[in-house]
Design an enzyme around this catalytic site. Sequence first.
Site, mmCIF file in Angstrom:
data_model
loop_
_atom_site.group_PDB
_atom_site.id
_atom_site.type_symbol
_atom_site.label_atom_id
_atom_site.label_comp_id
_atom_site.label_asym_id
_atom_site.label_seq_id
_atom_site.Cartn_x
_atom_site.Cartn_y
_atom_site.Cartn_z
ATOM 1 N NE ARG A 60 -2.905 0.215 3.292
ATOM 2 C CZ ARG A 60 -2.216 0.440 4.414
ATOM 3 N NH1 ARG A 60 -1.599 1.596 4.606
ATOM 4 N NH2 ARG A 60 -2.146 -0.484 5.357
ATOM 5 C CE1 TYR A 113 -17.791 10.709 -14.938
ATOM 6 C CE2 TYR A 113 -17.273 10.869 -12.610
ATOM 7 C CZ TYR A 113 -17.648 10.120 -13.701
ATOM 8 O OH TYR A 113 -17.875 8.783 -13.549
ATOM 9 C CG ASP A 186 -11.195 15.976 -14.640
ATOM 10 O OD1 ASP A 186 -10.528 15.405 -15.531
ATOM 11 O OD2 ASP A 186 -12.120 15.418 -14.022
ATOM 12 C CE LYS A 211 -13.930 7.709 -17.710
ATOM 13 N NZ LYS A 211 -14.241 8.921 -17.003
#
Length: 392
Positions: A60, A113, A186, A211
């Site tokens: 992690r 978004y 973004d 994307k």
Amino acid sequence: MTESPAARTTVPARSFESLAVHAGQAFDPTTGAVIPPVHFSTTYAQAGIGGLHNGYEYGRSGNPTRTALERQLAAIEGGLHAFSFSSGLAAEDALLRAVLQPGDEVLLGSDVYGGTYRLLARVLGPWGVGVRVVDMSDLDAVAASLAERPARILWVETPSNPLLKITDIVGLARLGHEAGALVVVDNTFASPALQQPLSLGADVVVHSATKYLGGHSDVVGGALVVDDDALAEKVKFLQFAVGAVSGPLDAFLTTRGIKTLAVRMQRHSENAGAVAEFLSRHERVAHVYYPGLPDHPGHEIAARQMSGFGGIVSLALADGPAARRFAESTRMFQLAESLGGVESLVNYPDEMTHASVRGTELAVPVEVVRLSVGIEAIDDLLADLDGALALL
Ligand SMILES: *Cc1c(COP(=O)(O)O)cnc(C)c1O
């Protein structure tokens, strides 16, 4: 902490295309494997207690495959520090928690978004964070809103989703910084192949790597890129303490996608430009939203701050039923959420991607359909659109 991209590059790469292929991708010193191995180990042997090998301790807190991706991400956005997450929203969540305190407000673009709005309004809202919405492409409106009440963060998507509005990043950054706000872009729609917000004055770049970065609709991921050391330290802590990291295979697939980003974005832009022109000449189409069209209100700014106009085209049909019927009639353009893959997709925002903002200030007009134009042969794509329009 990620070092500067220059320090991370093992070949003397300068241009975007070369950095995308080489940054963080040094061959494996043990075997000479040209593609760095994917590291699945969740833990790392220590040479005596606390004797870590190159800082790796537990999966992690750090993983070499993730490190390779983070170096590549920093290089292609021209930033100092990059962080990879398990999704775009996980990246957004880490950034928002790193920056905001109860009582702070976020000024959000009016067609960002839908999930970003939902995260702020419904997850962080109950923790005392406020959100207000403005058309970010209208800098006078942004200035007026900031004069009325301060905002800790200005959050913009340019081109925006799904109406492809363009915001002048240089102008927005100036306004935001004068008002003491952090300016977040973004950059999912443009990708760094076409637009690099940090070089235009933004403080943070956010990505849904799901994307264009991944580019093949086979991995969900997110990223943050920042220059500021103190902010990077806070984000790194949250990435570790909250734990929404990308897994090794996800990180590898994203890295592989990024290597072809430049050629894909070039082809996406060419195809989308041809689709936009075709649609704008078609009698059944009421309006085409594409920043590459000369009559798009943001065309000049887009031409200045982007090196291509991207692969997303939206169109308005006569009414909602016509838009729904069109979205259900294409064949090569598959009806699906998401965007940015090599294959073309069609989406009806009002009932699909933007269903969560229906009835809010962010609602998308019912007659709008969004196309994610893929890299297929343009003649096949135009024939498909023509066929679906003929059925209206
Ligand atoms: C998809 C998307 C997101 C959210 O990313 P996930 O990877 O789905 O969590 C954020 N911003 C934009 C512009 C997006 O298209």
